[in-house]
Motif scaffolding. Sequence first.
Motif, short mmCIF file in Angstrom:
data_model
loop_
_atom_site.label_atom_id
_atom_site.label_comp_id
_atom_site.label_asym_id
_atom_site.label_seq_id
_atom_site.Cartn_x
_atom_site.Cartn_y
_atom_site.Cartn_z
N PRO A 121 0.78 -1.25 -0.01
CA PRO A 121 0.19 0.01 0.01
C PRO A 121 1.03 1.26 -0.15
CG PRO A 121 -0.12 -1.08 2.21
CD PRO A 121 0.49 -2.10 1.06
N ARG A 122 2.11 1.14 0.53
CA ARG A 122 2.89 2.31 0.41
C ARG A 122 3.26 2.85 -1.10
NH1 ARG A 122 4.59 3.97 5.51
NH2 ARG A 122 4.19 2.44 7.07
N PHE A 123 3.54 1.71 -1.86
CA PHE A 123 3.73 1.98 -3.25
C PHE A 123 2.57 2.68 -3.92
CE2 PHE A 123 6.62 -2.20 -3.60
CZ PHE A 123 7.78 -1.40 -3.28
N VAL A 124 1.39 2.10 -3.60
CA VAL A 124 0.02 2.73 -4.29
C VAL A 124 -0.25 4.06 -3.54
CG1 VAL A 124 -2.39 2.52 -4.31
CG2 VAL A 124 -0.81 0.46 -4.53
N ALA A 125 0.29 4.04 -2.44
CA ALA A 125 -0.27 5.89 -1.77
C ALA A 125 0.50 6.53 -2.44
CB ALA A 125 -0.11 5.43 -0.26
N GLU A 126 1.57 6.43 -2.77
CA GLU A 126 2.52 7.32 -3.37
C GLU A 126 2.34 7.80 -4.68
OE1 GLU A 126 5.75 10.12 -4.09
OE2 GLU A 126 4.82 9.16 -2.33
N ARG A 127 1.85 6.80 -5.46
CA ARG A 127 1.40 6.88 -6.82
C ARG A 127 -0.11 7.85 -6.78
NH1 ARG A 127 5.45 5.55 -8.24
NH2 ARG A 127 6.23 4.35 -10.25
N LEU A 128 -0.80 7.51 -5.79
CA LEU A 128 -2.30 8.31 -5.72
C LEU A 128 -1.68 9.64 -5.44
CD1 LEU A 128 -4.36 5.84 -3.84
CD2 LEU A 128 -4.82 6.42 -6.01
N ARG A 129 -0.73 9.79 -4.48
CA ARG A 129 -0.38 11.30 -3.90
C ARG A 129 -0.14 11.91 -5.26
NH1 ARG A 129 3.62 14.34 -3.55
NH2 ARG A 129 4.94 12.55 -4.33
N GLN A 130 0.87 11.33 -6.15
CA GLN A 130 1.28 12.09 -7.24
C GLN A 130 0.15 12.32 -8.51
OE1 GLN A 130 4.32 9.44 -8.88
NE2 GLN A 130 5.61 9.77 -7.17
N LYS A 131 -0.74 11.28 -8.52
CA LYS A 131 -2.15 11.31 -9.46
C LYS A 131 -3.05 12.44 -9.00
CE LYS A 131 -3.77 7.47 -11.10
NZ LYS A 131 -3.79 7.61 -12.50
N TRP A 132 -3.13 12.55 -7.64
CA TRP A 132 -4.45 13.38 -7.05
C TRP A 132 -3.80 14.54 -6.52
CZ3 TRP A 132 -7.70 8.92 -4.89
CH2 TRP A 132 -8.24 8.41 -5.87
N ASN A 133 -2.45 14.77 -6.20
CA ASN A 133 -2.09 15.91 -5.72
C ASN A 133 -2.41 16.29 -4.35
OD1 ASN A 133 -0.13 18.18 -5.50
ND2 ASN A 133 -1.52 19.56 -6.09
N GLN A 134 -2.99 14.93 -3.48
CA GLN A 134 -3.35 15.18 -2.36
C GLN A 134 -2.62 14.30 -1.39
OE1 GLN A 134 -5.53 17.09 -0.80
NE2 GLN A 134 -6.60 18.22 -2.54
N PRO A 135 -2.20 14.44 -0.13
CA PRO A 135 -1.49 13.63 0.88
C PRO A 135 -2.37 12.36 0.84
CG PRO A 135 -1.85 15.92 1.82
CD PRO A 135 -2.83 15.79 0.68
N VAL A 136 -1.55 11.12 0.77
CA VAL A 136 -1.97 9.82 1.29
C VAL A 136 -1.10 9.20 1.99
CG1 VAL A 136 -2.94 7.69 0.24
CG2 VAL A 136 -2.77 9.91 -1.30
N ILE A 137 -1.48 8.68 3.27
CA ILE A 137 -0.57 8.45 4.42
C ILE A 137 -0.97 7.06 4.77
CG2 ILE A 137 -0.04 10.63 5.07
CD1 ILE A 137 -1.94 10.12 7.42
#
Length: 328
Positions: free
Chosen positions: A53-69
């Motif tokens: 989920p850390r891999f996915v969280a980082e990509r979501l952060r980049q995609k949506w420009n919102q923090p994903v922790i």
Amino acid sequence: MRTATSLFFSVAITAIPLLCAIDGRADDAANYPSQTIKIIVPFPAGGTADILPRFVAERLRQKWNQPVIIENRSGAGGNIGAEAVASSVADGYTLLASPPGPIAINENLYKKLSYRPADLMPIIVLGTAPNVLDVRPNFPARTVQELIAYAKANPGKVTFASQGNGSTSHLTSILFQKLTGTQMVHIPYRGTAPALQDIMGETVDLFFDNLGSSMNLHQSGKLRILGVCGAERSSSLPDIPTVREDGVTEFSSVTWFALVAPGKTPPAILAKLNFAIAEILKEPDIQDQFAKLGVTPAPMDIPATARFIDAERARWGGIIKSADITLE
């Protein structure tokens, strides 16, 4: 007597709160995400369940420009973290990333749960990985058949680690004992990392772990993998036979990692998450990162994800009932 006009206005006024609620939920979905997304992992940091989920969280952060922790909230076989998500506001900002236990196993295992796993809303399966049979480096058996013979010659003396009571590794060990007629002693841990530490430290004998956590340790000689628990050999370790090949023909155990949300999360938000993560799982570098952990990405739509989890719930439930396992 009420006129038709007054009746019309009465109905219209009564409907306003409902229409506003519907419009509000639609706006929420259209604007999602507009703030930090928290993904709770119900196990300690360091294992595959935490890394994926850390891999996915980082990509979501980049995609949506919102923090994903990522927040690790372990304990009680994953129930503590799962309960925290189940009781959260169903707005898509608190999610659960988990292996099977809290999602598909624990409801059949524990006498009482403070949440209903079936109420958690499926989003997507991140990936699947075969489990593997690890032994400590100096364990006398070199094959699965040698392990079975050793365990039968030493009933109640061979110890097996697990990620905790009722975890996939625990149930896999019970299934193995049932199919092989062996008796071993269970040593539960709180997660994968401490179990692996004691396998490497040679204080426990064996551990059914997911391939991703054990592969590098096997390759460096810190533990030995005797068999792959899936139906086929792993392309990552092609020289290691399956447990089925080694004579336990009905044996199979695969770990998976899924993302779910609190009940009543708006379908439009679930769909946004599913679509975005499915696209992420198709990216070559993400697939490479997953492969290094022995995990195969498994993007599927929400109905297929629901069917997959339901089937796993039924399968593990059957194993639990046949072995008459219950936990407080």
